[in-house]
Design a protein around this motif. Structure first.
Motif, PDB file in Angstrom:
ATOM      1  N   ASN A  81      51.591  73.371  25.920  1.00  0.00           N
ATOM      2  CA  ASN A  81      50.729  72.305  25.416  1.00  0.00           C
ATOM      3  C   ASN A  81      50.711  72.340  23.885  1.00  0.00           C
ATOM      4  O   ASN A  81      50.817  71.305  23.219  1.00  0.00           O
ATOM      5  CB  ASN A  81      49.325  72.471  25.988  1.00  0.00           C
TER       6      ASN A  81
ATOM      7  N   SER B 220      49.436  61.726  16.859  1.00  0.00           N
ATOM      8  CA  SER B 220      50.076  61.739  18.171  1.00  0.00           C
ATOM      9  C   SER B 220      50.933  60.507  18.373  1.00  0.00           C
ATOM     10  O   SER B 220      50.916  59.568  17.576  1.00  0.00           O
ATOM     11  CB  SER B 220      49.018  61.818  19.272  1.00  0.00           C
TER      12      SER B 220
ATOM     13  N   HIS C  30      50.839  68.279  30.054  1.00  0.00           N
ATOM     14  CA  HIS C  30      51.648  68.287  28.841  1.00  0.00           C
ATOM     15  C   HIS C  30      52.939  69.070  29.055  1.00  0.00           C
ATOM     16  O   HIS C  30      54.005  68.675  28.567  1.00  0.00           O
ATOM     17  CB  HIS C  30      50.858  68.905  27.686  1.00  0.00           C
TER      18      HIS C  30
ATOM     19  N   CYS D 242      50.041  61.578  28.509  1.00  0.00           N
ATOM     20  CA  CYS D 242      49.268  62.676  29.099  1.00  0.00           C
ATOM     21  C   CYS D 242      47.777  62.367  29.156  1.00  0.00           C
ATOM     22  O   CYS D 242      47.086  62.767  30.102  1.00  0.00           O
ATOM     23  CB  CYS D 242      49.525  63.974  28.334  1.00  0.00           C
ATOM     24  N   HIS D 243      47.259  61.659  28.166  1.00  0.00           N
ATOM     25  CA  HIS D 243      45.849  61.289  28.190  1.00  0.00           C
ATOM     26  C   HIS D 243      45.559  60.337  29.347  1.00  0.00           C
ATOM     27  O   HIS D 243      44.528  60.456  30.014  1.00  0.00           O
ATOM     28  CB  HIS D 243      45.448  60.646  26.864  1.00  0.00           C
TER      29      HIS D 243
ATOM     30  N   HIS E 224      51.450  62.165  23.928  1.00  0.00           N
ATOM     31  CA  HIS E 224      50.022  62.375  24.115  1.00  0.00           C
ATOM     32  C   HIS E 224      49.355  61.184  24.803  1.00  0.00           C
ATOM     33  O   HIS E 224      48.423  61.357  25.594  1.00  0.00           O
ATOM     34  CB  HIS E 224      49.347  62.678  22.782  1.00  0.00           C
TER      35      HIS E 224
ATOM     36  N   HIS F  44      52.289  69.559  20.593  1.00  0.00           N
ATOM     37  CA  HIS F  44      51.762  69.085  19.308  1.00  0.00           C
ATOM     38  C   HIS F  44      52.844  69.125  18.239  1.00  0.00           C
ATOM     39  O   HIS F  44      52.967  68.198  17.419  1.00  0.00           O
ATOM     40  CB  HIS F  44      50.579  69.965  18.853  1.00  0.00           C
TER      41      HIS F  44
END
Length: 331
Positions: free
Chosen positions: A167, A228, A250, A235-236, A232, A171
């Protein structure tokens, strides 16, 4: 070299083995609310013990993805106690709950991470409701102090270590092509990927955990500045709409987005992973460390594929058919 902007965010970082033992000496608040999960409460109490009667109370109703109901409960708790400082000891959900309070009450946060989530380095907050996950940015939620103590991660189970570190890697991978990407944060992203990959593949011990936490710190700093992108957002949506585990989602999705976004920006990531492409390197790493590689295996119903693709496509500038193909490959 192209022109760029780099925004250095306020905040202080203390990194080192046993550094958390002195966290109380870093806190000036007189009405400190301690946040932790029930499992993490003994550690939180031990670290907060030197504060004595400056501990105004504890909040332990932490939940993944920070449901709005939990956020409201946490805000009410802080308000009723007259808290003037938040001490968040735990993973991303704990820090995220502290951020929900800070967003409403403008209280300073002192964060002591025990996973590799990276939320503690960012001004990004998120909450979930029946309508899905909502996120935003505010300097009000950026912790004023983050204390990284690798020894606190020694008890993290291997499965959670792997997904939490992957995860964090997300980033950094996304940080090289996100809208706010710049040469400074990209350098940190590559160093982060190297440190995380090294720590995941090393024999477990304090040295490996230190490498992982260092990589996670850098990854959070990258995300805070670069922002992001597609990964992201996907995944959100998946986490918020289908209650999938955050880090594992993630982990599964990352190689597929890297393949979709493949280009010159990701070449340094591929090099850091000693692979021809970033996607290839991420897949190989996932195999070596036995990370989850299937959305179905972490709880996603494949019958929801078309619905999920539609939800994601509504939030990104990518064709729905392309999103459906990406998600299908991750099943």
């Amino acid at each position: 070299m192209r022109a760029f902007r780099y925004e250095s965010l306020p905040g202080r970082v203390v990194f080192g083995v046993d550094s958390a033992l002195d966290v109380a000496s870093e806190i000036s608040g007189q009405r400190v609310l301690v946040l932790a999960t029930p499992r993490g409460l003994p550690l939180a109490r031990r670290l907060a013990q030197p504060l004595g009667d400056r501990v105004a109370g504890e909040f332990t109703a932490v939940r993944e993805h920070v449901p709005v109901a939990v956020a409201e409960q946490a805000v009410a708790c802080a308000r009723s106690l007259g808290a003037d400082c938040l001490l968040a000891i735990g993973g991303g959900s704990t820090v995220g709950t502290a951020k929900a309070i800070a967003l409403e009450l403008r209280l300073p946060i002192v964060a002591v991470p025990t996973t590799y989530a990276g939320s503690e380095m960012t001004p990004v907050w998120g909450m979930t409701s029946a309508d899905g996950k909502r996120t935003g940015r505010s300097l009000d939620v950026l912790p004023s102090l983050v204390v990284y103590d690798p020894s606190l991660t020694m008890g993290l189970p291997r499965e959670l270590t792997v997904t939490s570190a992957m995860n964090a890697m997300a980033h950094s991978v996304e940080g090289v092509y996100a809208a706010g990407a710049n040469p400074i944060s990209s350098l940190m992203a590559v160093e982060s990927v190297r440190a995380l990959a090294s720590g995941l593949q090393a024999k477990d011990g304090l040295e490996a955990r230190t490498s992982l936490l260092y990589g996670a710190y850098l990854a959070g700093a990258v995300f805070a500045v670069a922002g992001s992108g597609l990964h992201h957002k996907i995944c959100h949506v998946l986490g918020g709409a289908y209650a999938l585990p955050h880090a594992a989602t993630h982990t599964v999705v990352l190689p597929h987005v890297a393949a979709f976004m493949d280009g010159p920006a990701l070449a340094p990531i591929a090099s850091a992973l000693d692979a021809l492409t970033a996607a290839e390197g991420l897949r190989a790493l996932a195999r070596r460390v036995e990370a989850p590689t299937s959305l179905v295996d972490i709880g996603f119903d494949p019958a929801k594929l078309a619905e999920a693709a539609s939800l994601v496509a509504a939030r990104v500038d990518v064709a729905e058919d392309a999103i459906r193909g990406l998600l299908a490959a991750a099943l």
